[in-house]
Every structure is written in C-alpha cells, then in structure tokens.
Motif scaffolding. Structure first.
Motif, mmCIF file in Angstrom:
data_model
loop_
_atom_site.group_PDB
_atom_site.id
_atom_site.type_symbol
_atom_site.label_atom_id
_atom_site.label_comp_id
_atom_site.label_asym_id
_atom_site.label_seq_id
_atom_site.Cartn_x
_atom_site.Cartn_y
_atom_site.Cartn_z
ATOM 1 N N PHE A 162 0.843 -1.187 0.000
ATOM 2 C CA PHE A 162 0.000 0.000 0.000
ATOM 3 C C PHE A 162 0.883 1.244 0.000
ATOM 4 N N ASP A 163 0.319 2.351 -0.396
ATOM 5 C CA ASP A 163 1.031 3.619 -0.463
ATOM 6 C C ASP A 163 0.323 4.645 0.403
ATOM 7 N N ILE A 164 1.122 5.494 1.044
ATOM 8 C CA ILE A 164 0.571 6.614 1.812
ATOM 9 C C ILE A 164 1.229 7.880 1.298
ATOM 10 N N ASP A 165 0.434 8.861 0.964
ATOM 11 C CA ASP A 165 0.949 10.155 0.539
ATOM 12 C C ASP A 165 1.246 10.960 1.807
ATOM 13 N N LEU A 166 2.528 10.993 2.196
ATOM 14 C CA LEU A 166 2.891 11.657 3.443
ATOM 15 C C LEU A 166 2.674 13.168 3.381
ATOM 16 N N GLY A 167 2.813 13.748 2.218
ATOM 17 C CA GLY A 167 2.567 15.186 2.081
ATOM 18 C C GLY A 167 1.122 15.524 2.388
ATOM 19 N N ALA A 168 0.200 14.778 1.808
ATOM 20 C CA ALA A 168 -1.226 15.013 2.051
ATOM 21 C C ALA A 168 -1.570 14.708 3.512
ATOM 22 N N GLU A 169 -0.971 13.678 4.078
ATOM 23 C CA GLU A 169 -1.225 13.318 5.474
ATOM 24 C C GLU A 169 -0.728 14.415 6.418
ATOM 25 N N GLU A 170 0.418 14.986 6.104
ATOM 26 C CA GLU A 170 0.947 16.076 6.926
ATOM 27 C C GLU A 170 0.046 17.298 6.842
ATOM 28 N N MET A 171 -0.453 17.615 5.671
ATOM 29 C CA MET A 171 -1.374 18.745 5.527
ATOM 30 C C MET A 171 -2.667 18.497 6.310
ATOM 31 N N ARG A 172 -3.162 17.282 6.283
ATOM 32 C CA ARG A 172 -4.369 16.939 7.047
ATOM 33 C C ARG A 172 -4.102 17.076 8.541
ATOM 34 N N ARG A 173 -2.932 16.600 8.988
ATOM 35 C CA ARG A 173 -2.571 16.671 10.408
ATOM 36 C C ARG A 173 -2.496 18.129 10.865
ATOM 37 N N ARG A 174 -1.857 18.968 10.077
ATOM 38 C CA ARG A 174 -1.734 20.381 10.433
ATOM 39 C C ARG A 174 -3.100 21.071 10.473
ATOM 40 N N ALA A 175 -3.948 20.736 9.527
ATOM 41 C CA ALA A 175 -5.292 21.316 9.515
ATOM 42 C C ALA A 175 -6.074 20.910 10.765
ATOM 43 N N GLU A 176 -5.934 19.674 11.182
ATOM 44 C CA GLU A 176 -6.628 19.203 12.392
ATOM 45 C C GLU A 176 -6.090 19.898 13.639
ATOM 46 N N ILE A 177 -4.791 20.114 13.708
ATOM 47 C CA ILE A 177 -4.206 20.820 14.853
ATOM 48 C C ILE A 177 -4.717 22.255 14.899
ATOM 49 N N THR A 178 -4.697 22.922 13.755
ATOM 50 C CA THR A 178 -5.178 24.305 13.688
ATOM 51 C C THR A 178 -6.645 24.390 14.083
#
Length: 82
Positions: free
Chosen positions: A12-28
C-alpha cells in the motif's frame, strides 16, 4: 497475487505530504480561532524568565553550564536569571 501464492505481503502507499497537511489542519482546527501564536510565545518567554529568576550563585553557575553545553537555549530568562 496468484491462486497458488501463499504470500501474506500486502502493498500500500501513503501520501505523506497530504497526510501532513491533514494533520496540520486538524491541529489548527483544534486550537480554535482565538489562538494567538505570538501571545503563546510571549507567555512561554515570561514563564521561562520566572523559572530562571532569583537564582543563587550555585544555581546561576549550573544555569550557565547548561547553556554552554547546549542543553538550554541561550537567552531564556537571561535578563532575569540572577
């Protein structure tokens, strides 16, 4: 995987860039609209200044050793660490 293949490998593949953007949005979002980063930093500096204020001579020596060893960043509480 073929019918006779007993392999249990899963790819499987994980797009770490998109995951990091999602994580930052959730923190904000969790911090809320009234969170002020400059006020937060100011409060942290005040807390450090209080923490390192009123040091006796031995404590001041240890404080300076920790700074020179790179354990504490230079300047935190510097004007109050006496």
């Amino acid at each position: 995987m073929s019918a006779g293949d007993n392999s249990t490998e899963l790819e499987f593949d994980i797009d770490l860039g998109a995951e990091e953007m999602r994580r930052r949005a959730e923190i904000t979002r969790a911090l809320g609209d009234d969170w002020d980063p400059s006020e937060q930093l100011r409060g942290e500096r005040e807390a450090h200044a209080l923490l390192y204020s009123g040091l006796d001579e031995w404590q001041r020596d240890v404080y300076e050793q920790l700074i020179s060893a790179g354990v504490l960043p230079e300047g935190i509480g510097g004007e109050h660490a006496d």
